[in-house]
Design a protein around this motif. Structure first.
Motif, PDB file in Angstrom:
ATOM      1  N   ILE A   1       0.643  -1.452   0.029  1.00  0.00           N
ATOM      2  CA  ILE A   1       0.034   0.101  -0.043  1.00  0.00           C
ATOM      3  C   ILE A   1       0.849   1.201  -0.219  1.00  0.00           C
ATOM      4  CG2 ILE A   1      -0.240   0.135   2.545  1.00  0.00           C
ATOM      5  CD1 ILE A   1      -3.477   0.794   1.652  1.00  0.00           C
ATOM      6  N   PRO A   2       2.000   1.526   0.498  1.00  0.00           N
ATOM      7  CA  PRO A   2       2.696   2.729   0.657  1.00  0.00           C
ATOM      8  C   PRO A   2       2.869   3.238  -0.782  1.00  0.00           C
ATOM      9  CG  PRO A   2       3.707   1.134   2.044  1.00  0.00           C
ATOM     10  CD  PRO A   2       2.573   0.362   1.384  1.00  0.00           C
ATOM     11  N   GLN A   3       3.218   2.594  -1.782  1.00  0.00           N
ATOM     12  CA  GLN A   3       3.369   3.155  -3.100  1.00  0.00           C
ATOM     13  C   GLN A   3       2.250   3.900  -3.529  1.00  0.00           C
ATOM     14  OE1 GLN A   3       4.062   0.167  -5.987  1.00  0.00           O
ATOM     15  NE2 GLN A   3       2.838  -1.332  -4.670  1.00  0.00           N
ATOM     16  N   PHE A   4       1.053   3.805  -3.196  1.00  0.00           N
ATOM     17  CA  PHE A   4      -0.012   4.239  -3.411  1.00  0.00           C
ATOM     18  C   PHE A   4      -0.659   5.499  -2.659  1.00  0.00           C
ATOM     19  CE2 PHE A   4      -0.575  -0.272  -4.722  1.00  0.00           C
ATOM     20  CZ  PHE A   4      -0.212  -0.025  -6.409  1.00  0.00           C
ATOM     21  N   TYR A   5       0.084   5.741  -1.495  1.00  0.00           N
ATOM     22  CA  TYR A   5      -0.332   6.644  -0.612  1.00  0.00           C
ATOM     23  C   TYR A   5      -1.054   8.096  -1.275  1.00  0.00           C
ATOM     24  CZ  TYR A   5       0.729   4.139   3.629  1.00  0.00           C
ATOM     25  OH  TYR A   5       0.989   2.915   4.798  1.00  0.00           O
TER      26      TYR A   5
END
Length: 101
Positions: free
Chosen positions: A63-67
């Motif tokens: 998920i971090p890549q889409f924050y």
């Protein structure tokens, strides 16, 4: 286009997740003010809390890549786009972790 990219990346990253159930009636109502909720707290707010961010990234490592793309959305809102990577069981698991904070 961003939605498709998010869905594709989450789907590829998902190891094995059952189909997302569309019925959210079994979710508990949003917690009291100040409490984090998979249904009502935007992801951008969740990640401001370091412990909540850790719990979220433990449950959904990709998920971090889409924050930057999903910061204004809730986990419940992005679940249908995840192609099963974020299902009801995952939402309940994350909410349980938030409830411990």
């Amino acid at each position: 286009m961003k939605t498709i990219a998010i869905a594709a990346a989450l789907a590829v990253a998902a190891v094995s997740a059952p189909a997302f159930a569309q019925d959210h009636a079994n979710h508990a109502p949003a917690a009291a003010a100040g409490k984090l909720s998979v249904e009502s707290t935007p992801i951008g707010e969740i990640i401001k809390n370091e412990k909540a961010k850790e719990a979220l990234e433990k449950a959904i490592p990709q998920i971090p890549q889409f924050y930057d793309q999903i910061a204004t959305m809730t986990l419940t809102q992005i679940a249908p786009m995840s192609q099963g990577a974020i299902d009801d069981a995952k939402l309940k698991e994350i909410q349980a972790e938030f409830d411990k904070l």
